[in-house]
Enzyme design. Structure first.
Site, mmCIF file in Angstrom:
data_model
loop_
_atom_site.group_PDB
_atom_site.id
_atom_site.type_symbol
_atom_site.label_atom_id
_atom_site.label_comp_id
_atom_site.label_asym_id
_atom_site.label_seq_id
_atom_site.Cartn_x
_atom_site.Cartn_y
_atom_site.Cartn_z
ATOM 1 N N SER A 142 99.576 2.862 55.027
ATOM 2 C CA SER A 142 98.978 2.397 56.279
ATOM 3 C C SER A 142 100.059 2.310 57.334
ATOM 4 O O SER A 142 101.255 2.201 57.017
ATOM 5 C CB SER A 142 98.349 1.008 56.074
ATOM 6 O OG SER A 142 98.033 0.392 57.305
ATOM 7 N N TYR A 155 98.931 -7.740 53.212
ATOM 8 C CA TYR A 155 98.637 -6.320 53.439
ATOM 9 C C TYR A 155 99.895 -5.572 53.847
ATOM 10 O O TYR A 155 100.189 -4.485 53.329
ATOM 11 C CB TYR A 155 97.558 -6.185 54.505
ATOM 12 C CG TYR A 155 97.015 -4.788 54.648
ATOM 13 C CD1 TYR A 155 96.005 -4.321 53.818
ATOM 14 C CD2 TYR A 155 97.517 -3.920 55.617
ATOM 15 C CE1 TYR A 155 95.494 -3.037 53.943
ATOM 16 C CE2 TYR A 155 97.020 -2.630 55.745
ATOM 17 C CZ TYR A 155 96.016 -2.193 54.916
ATOM 18 O OH TYR A 155 95.528 -0.923 55.039
#
Length: 247
Positions: A142, A155
């Site tokens: 990501s 995350y």
């Protein structure tokens, strides 16, 4: 690598980037196993893809559990004889994460986003070494593996780890003709990330991307196909982010 005839596993393959990747692989003649926690969604995805004559099957998997991942790989080998490609795509998204971080929340994200990549790579590599023809591992990272975002501690940590796991695995297994790369999407338009679901926050996300829009699952899938096909690329993370990380 020519995809025709190759056997690929795509975790998180029932929807979004995973489904688009499975479809892209099938269009190039690969055989695909869709691994997903969502049993109903996985069966629907399998049926939809089979309607076009694709050689695809669904396996229910919880990537946070090593035994479950091992069983998915074993089912793939039983059905197709081998594993040539695995896309470790299943993950928990950043949206909805609160600023009040508990260990339980942190561990849940790490277990899926980081441990899931480890388990997938481990058991795919075991088979790749057994058949001796090499293979390709693609990890879905990501933009938030490279830049921070408030409220996304777990995350950020999980995706940053994926980037370095990718480099390390690529170095370790290059001599065995196993290539390992990652793709790092910006925010991608899905059912959960849409104007309807997010309201005004959707516009704020769009504003963070210099190209003026969010990504489409097919655009990420296209990058994954490139990373599989180009045999001179390993140990890299490709940003597919509409310019998000250039700022």
């Amino acid at each position: 690598m020519e995809l025709a005839g190759k056997v690929a596993i795509v975790t998180g393959g029932a929807s979004g980037i995973g489904f688009a990747t499975a479809k892209a692989f099938l269009e190039k003649g690969a055989k695909v196993v869709i691994g997903d926690y969502n049993e109903e969604g996985g069966q629907q995805a399998e049926q939809q893809l089979k309607e076009s004559g694709a050689d695809v099957t669904f396996v229910n998997v919880d990537v946070s559990k090593e035994e479950s991942v091992e069983q998915m790989v074993a089912a793939t080998v039983k059905r197709f004889g081998r594993v040539d490609i695995i896309v470790n795509n299943a993950g928990i998204g950043v949206l909805g994460v609160t600023h009040e971080l508990t260990y339980e929340d942190y561990h849940k994200v790490i277990a899926v986003n980081q441990d899931g990549v480890f388990f997938g790579a481990k058991h795919a590599i075991i088979n790749m070494l057994e058949h001796g023809d090499g293979g390709v591992i693609i990890n879905t990272s990501s933009i938030l593996g490279s830049v921070g975002e408030g409220g996304a501690f777990a995350y950020n940590a999980s995706k940053g780890a994926v980037n370095l796991m990718t480099k390390s695995l690529a170095l370790q297994y290059a001599e065995h003709k196993i290539r390992v790369n990652a793709v790092a999407p910006g925010y991608v338009e899905t059912g959960m990330v849409s104007k309807e679901a997010l309201g005004d926050f959707y516009d704020a996300l769009v504003d963070k991307h210099p190209v003026g829009r969010l990504g489409q699952p097919e655009e990420i899938a296209h990058a994954i196909v490139f990373l599989v096909e180009n045999e001179f690329v390993t140990g890299t993370t490709i940003m597919v982010d509409g310019g998000y990380t250039t700022q």
